[in-house]
Write an enzyme that holds these catalytic residues in place. Sequence first.
Site, mmCIF file in Angstrom:
data_model
loop_
_atom_site.group_PDB
_atom_site.id
_atom_site.type_symbol
_atom_site.label_atom_id
_atom_site.label_comp_id
_atom_site.label_asym_id
_atom_site.label_seq_id
_atom_site.Cartn_x
_atom_site.Cartn_y
_atom_site.Cartn_z
ATOM 1 N N ASP A 1 5.620 30.083 67.103
ATOM 2 C CA ASP A 1 6.695 30.068 65.767
ATOM 3 C C ASP A 1 6.655 31.435 65.167
ATOM 4 O O ASP A 1 5.430 32.156 65.023
ATOM 5 C CB ASP A 1 5.514 28.971 64.975
ATOM 6 C CG ASP A 1 6.403 28.741 63.697
ATOM 7 O OD1 ASP A 1 7.479 28.189 63.604
ATOM 8 O OD2 ASP A 1 5.627 29.065 62.541
ATOM 9 N N GLU B 1 10.025 32.255 68.944
ATOM 10 C CA GLU B 1 10.921 32.188 67.825
ATOM 11 C C GLU B 1 10.790 33.484 66.999
ATOM 12 O O GLU B 1 10.006 33.950 66.583
ATOM 13 C CB GLU B 1 10.561 31.086 66.780
ATOM 14 C CG GLU B 1 11.629 30.679 65.824
ATOM 15 C CD GLU B 1 11.251 30.221 64.239
ATOM 16 O OE1 GLU B 1 11.991 29.735 63.711
ATOM 17 O OE2 GLU B 1 9.911 29.983 64.421
#
Length: 603
Positions: A257, A294
């Site tokens: 993330d 990401e």
Amino acid sequence: MKIGSNYLGNGQCEFRVWAPFRDSVAVHIVSPQDQVIPLQKDEWGYWQETVKADPGTLYVYQLDGSLERPDPASHYQPEGVHGSSQVVDHHFDWTDNSWQGIPLKDLIIYELHVGTFTPEGTFESIIPRLSYLQDLGITAIEIMPVAQFPGSRNWGYDGVYVYGVQESYGGPAGLKKLVDACHQAGIAVILDVVYNHLGPEGNYLWAYGPYFTDQYRTPWGNAVNFDGAYSNQVRNFFIQNALYWLDKYHIDALRVDAIHAIYDMSAQPFLQELGDAVANFNRTTPVQRYVIAESDLNDVRVIKPREDGGFGHDAQWCDDFHHILHTLLTGELSGYYEDFGKIEQLAVALREGYIYSGQYSSFRKRNHGNSAADRPAEQFVVCIQNHDQIGNRLIGDRLSTLVDFQGLKVAAATVLLSPYVPMLFMGEEYGEEAPFQYFVSHSDPDLIEGVRTGRAEEFKAFGWDNAPDPQGTKVFEQSKLQWEKIEQDNYAVLRRWYKRLIQLRKETPALAKLDRQNLNVSSLSSEKVIVIHRTAGDSQAIGLINFAHDAVTVSPQIPPGNFSKVIDSADKEWMGEGSQLSQQLQAGQSLTLAPLSFALYAQ
């Protein structure tokens, strides 16, 4: 070096925890018998001891003789984030010995949130739905974070035990059952992990050591200490976590993330070390594992090989692709969408991945990105919807409520027949209209109010007011999928459209081969039309996409040869108004494309 409680068998468990500045550390066995056992400290600040403890044993660590806290590397928190940790026996009767994994280029990803994917909201309740995903053509599910978070409702990005498995989802056993069932169904499992911050409630890392630094600030507070004093042990905590998921849970890939919120100025960045660790793990197993980042940096270093100075991650989410597709379909140009909205930008995204590769960004008020044009296409994951792009809207409205049915078909075709790895968000394939909203279930009133205020501030850039209450159960219940719709009317047609596109992607060599070297993309700006020509050996495919709300007549450059129409969103079979396109396509031919339509021709 494995940290946490590692059950060795025969009633023996090894406890190891890093607490470099504590004068004493003991493991306090809370249940089934109450006892306190001192641990021994090594030169690096790790306290450890092997003691008698069976699976199911509840324990906490006792710091300096009085302060008691759960294990920061707890594998299971059956009593929640503030309760005791539990010893876990990771033995599991796996049935996936023949599992060979799915190559990166063959991934068709389906992102889901465990709590809202089914009415029950558990790992095991997903298993009966795997046949549905198989039929659709999905080859991988991506599970939003499952690290233990406070309460029972959360996206997962407020996790505070990165080794733990959310109790309300079914804990360690439930996750293993799901992964094993996925592999039996030929479906890989990608797990979303969060290494840029921990959630605000139940975060007890502060009690153990310098896991955080005030040198950098993130949107969630102080940054994780990846480059300061004692950062070696902090890095080890997260590196071991990554390997733990691959080893103990047979996870096929990690989606890391928001790596742009990992602040690290060291000569050998943590993210590069992470790439190294997974690459070394892959040398010990026949199943290739992947790291998918990401990142909104548009920095090719993320996916460049480590020997070339990159981080060595296998792939990354490509935000630019989503943003340009969203703006073309919705016309929204507020917030970060102000940098997009031009049809020629989609052509750039299809050819190169990043749209911004060093150009000036009016949203950022600076130049942004570098070029990734030379990287393999399989290194980009693209979508038209994901949890962020839906859930970070004011009311969590999906694309199905923003554009009409014809637009949804165009969106699906652009993503699924792109030269990249496609990702769907749960329910997208049938046009789910239930929102996916942001929800939490904290227990601290001040924290709850802070979350409410923070969400309202985030929405100001888009001119949105009156945000729903993320603490309420209503937003959670409203976000669950409405499975009863999948066989109804246009929902069933859209699902069949997705299924057919996925089938074409797999079976047409020109579409199955993720190769931008044999890709030609042209845009007709005045008509808002994209023409995609892809080849692989003798296989050729031409995609025609009209983003205009009116029919347009164009004369695109078509290579020599005879091309037959394979699929056309304007056909009545797909609830279109009727196509004016001929069954055969040749060079020099004029074409009239229906409003908001997609057609594919193949040789």
